[in-house]
Design a protein around this motif. Structure first.
Motif, PDB file in Angstrom:
ATOM      1  N   GLN A   1       2.345   8.928   6.856  1.00 32.62           N
ATOM      2  CA  GLN A   1       1.710  10.108   6.282  1.00 32.62           C
ATOM      3  C   GLN A   1       1.718  10.008   4.767  1.00 32.62           C
ATOM      4  O   GLN A   1       2.281   9.071   4.205  1.00 32.62           O
ATOM      5  N   LYS A   2       1.133  10.991   4.145  1.00 35.12           N
ATOM      6  CA  LYS A   2       1.029  11.034   2.690  1.00 35.12           C
ATOM      7  C   LYS A   2       2.364  10.693   2.026  1.00 35.12           C
ATOM      8  O   LYS A   2       3.402  11.239   2.381  1.00 35.12           O
ATOM      9  N   GLY A   3       2.336   9.746   1.080  1.00 40.35           N
ATOM     10  CA  GLY A   3       3.523   9.351   0.341  1.00 40.35           C
ATOM     11  C   GLY A   3       4.261   8.164   0.925  1.00 40.35           C
ATOM     12  O   GLY A   3       5.159   7.622   0.297  1.00 40.35           O
TER      13      GLY A   3
ATOM     14  N   SER B   1      -8.609   8.031   5.088  1.00 37.66           N
ATOM     15  CA  SER B   1      -7.368   7.891   4.324  1.00 37.66           C
ATOM     16  C   SER B   1      -7.621   7.205   2.993  1.00 37.66           C
ATOM     17  O   SER B   1      -8.495   6.353   2.872  1.00 37.66           O
ATOM     18  N   THR B   2      -6.812   7.563   2.028  1.00 35.07           N
ATOM     19  CA  THR B   2      -6.859   6.953   0.708  1.00 35.07           C
ATOM     20  C   THR B   2      -5.511   6.314   0.430  1.00 35.07           C
ATOM     21  O   THR B   2      -4.473   6.925   0.665  1.00 35.07           O
ATOM     22  N   VAL B   3      -5.537   5.070  -0.041  1.00 30.48           N
ATOM     23  CA  VAL B   3      -4.297   4.370  -0.369  1.00 30.48           C
ATOM     24  C   VAL B   3      -4.338   3.880  -1.805  1.00 30.48           C
ATOM     25  O   VAL B   3      -5.403   3.643  -2.372  1.00 30.48           O
ATOM     26  N   CYS B   4      -3.167   3.769  -2.366  1.00 32.44           N
ATOM     27  CA  CYS B   4      -2.982   3.165  -3.674  1.00 32.44           C
ATOM     28  C   CYS B   4      -2.443   1.760  -3.392  1.00 32.44           C
ATOM     29  O   CYS B   4      -1.418   1.617  -2.727  1.00 32.44           O
ATOM     30  N   TYR B   5      -3.142   0.735  -3.833  1.00 38.32           N
ATOM     31  CA  TYR B   5      -2.782  -0.652  -3.534  1.00 38.32           C
ATOM     32  C   TYR B   5      -2.377  -1.367  -4.824  1.00 38.32           C
ATOM     33  O   TYR B   5      -2.989  -1.167  -5.875  1.00 38.32           O
ATOM     34  N   THR B   6      -1.338  -2.191  -4.710  1.00 34.40           N
ATOM     35  CA  THR B   6      -0.963  -3.045  -5.833  1.00 34.40           C
ATOM     36  C   THR B   6      -0.626  -4.425  -5.284  1.00 34.40           C
ATOM     37  O   THR B   6      -0.100  -4.541  -4.179  1.00 34.40           O
ATOM     38  N   ASP B   7      -0.967  -5.449  -6.039  1.00 32.17           N
ATOM     39  CA  ASP B   7      -0.682  -6.805  -5.564  1.00 32.17           C
ATOM     40  C   ASP B   7       0.820  -7.069  -5.605  1.00 32.17           C
ATOM     41  O   ASP B   7       1.583  -6.378  -6.273  1.00 32.17           O
ATOM     42  N   MET B   8       1.247  -8.078  -4.859  1.00 30.76           N
ATOM     43  CA  MET B   8       2.668  -8.336  -4.679  1.00 30.76           C
ATOM     44  C   MET B   8       3.361  -8.735  -5.985  1.00 30.76           C
ATOM     45  O   MET B   8       4.502  -8.342  -6.216  1.00 30.76           O
TER      46      MET B   8
ATOM     47  N   TYR C   1       0.839  -1.192   0.000  1.00 32.43           N
ATOM     48  CA  TYR C   1       0.000   0.000   0.000  1.00 32.43           C
ATOM     49  C   TYR C   1       0.876   1.246   0.000  1.00 32.43           C
ATOM     50  O   TYR C   1       1.915   1.279   0.655  1.00 32.43           O
ATOM     51  N   PHE C   2       0.415   2.269  -0.686  1.00 31.87           N
ATOM     52  CA  PHE C   2       1.083   3.564  -0.716  1.00 31.87           C
ATOM     53  C   PHE C   2       0.064   4.590  -0.261  1.00 31.87           C
ATOM     54  O   PHE C   2      -0.983   4.738  -0.884  1.00 31.87           O
ATOM     55  N   LEU C   3       0.371   5.285   0.823  1.00 25.95           N
ATOM     56  CA  LEU C   3      -0.577   6.231   1.395  1.00 25.95           C
ATOM     57  C   LEU C   3      -0.670   7.471   0.518  1.00 25.95           C
ATOM     58  O   LEU C   3       0.311   8.196   0.338  1.00 25.95           O
ATOM     59  N   TYR C   4      -1.840   7.689  -0.040  1.00 23.06           N
ATOM     60  CA  TYR C   4      -2.076   8.807  -0.949  1.00 23.06           C
ATOM     61  C   TYR C   4      -2.542  10.039  -0.184  1.00 23.06           C
ATOM     62  O   TYR C   4      -2.150  11.157  -0.495  1.00 23.06           O
ATOM     63  N   ASP C   5      -3.386   9.808   0.837  1.00 14.61           N
ATOM     64  CA  ASP C   5      -3.914  10.914   1.621  1.00 14.61           C
ATOM     65  C   ASP C   5      -4.339  10.383   2.984  1.00 14.61           C
ATOM     66  O   ASP C   5      -4.851   9.270   3.087  1.00 14.61           O
TER      67      ASP C   5
END
Length: 160
Positions: free
Chosen positions: A77-79, A104-111, A52-56
């Protein structure tokens, strides 16, 4: 958790350090997810499915400690990256939990896609390695302070 709108493909760690040609692949393989305050993003001991990458927003990364206690590992935090402690060989389980402290909003990508991204993007791999090194140095600093500081100093450091 619910699906959120798309990100700008510039903000998260994965997008920032990927080669321009790879950003289109990121757009195809990522999911933008929204978590409400108090909602668990991933739980300690569950199998690692992705990163996960924290977007907001703000997220508490914590570890179960004793009965009904949590040890706060860090505040993201963000980023920031979440779920990276589940990387590595052997059985892949999340070693910590992550809980949203605010919406919070996250950008998720599979492994699988994330590992492919590391192979294709040398800058991303280098930045991830530097991130791990910074985290290790911070952990070592905290351990050193626990051993060498008196109680008042540890309390002041903890409050700061």
């Amino acid at each position: 958790m619910k699906k959120a709108g798309d990100c700008d493909l510039k903000t998260c760690f994965l997008c920032q350090f990927s080669i321009p040609e790879w950003v289109a692949a990121v757009a195809d393989h990522r999911q933008h997810l929204f978590y409400k305050k108090g909602e668990t993003i991933f739980q300690e001991g569950t199998p690692v499915k992705g990163i996960y990458f924290l977007y907001d927003g703000k997220v508490k990364v914590h570890k179960h400690w004793g009965t009904d206690k949590d040890l706060i590992v860090r505040f993201a935090q963000k980023g920031d990256i979440l779920g990276h402690r589940g990387l590595g060989g052997g059985e892949r389980l999340y070693t910590v939990s992550a809980t949203a402290l605010e919406d919070s909003t996250v950008c998720y990508t599979d492994m699988n896609f994330f590992e492919a991204s590391l192979k294709v993007n040398p800058t991303l791999t280098l930045k991830l390695m530097q991130f791990y090194a910074d985290e290790l140095q911070e952990a070592e600093r905290k351990m050193r302070n626990l051993v060498h500081m008196d109680v008042k100093s540890r309390l002041a450091d903890g409050l700061l």
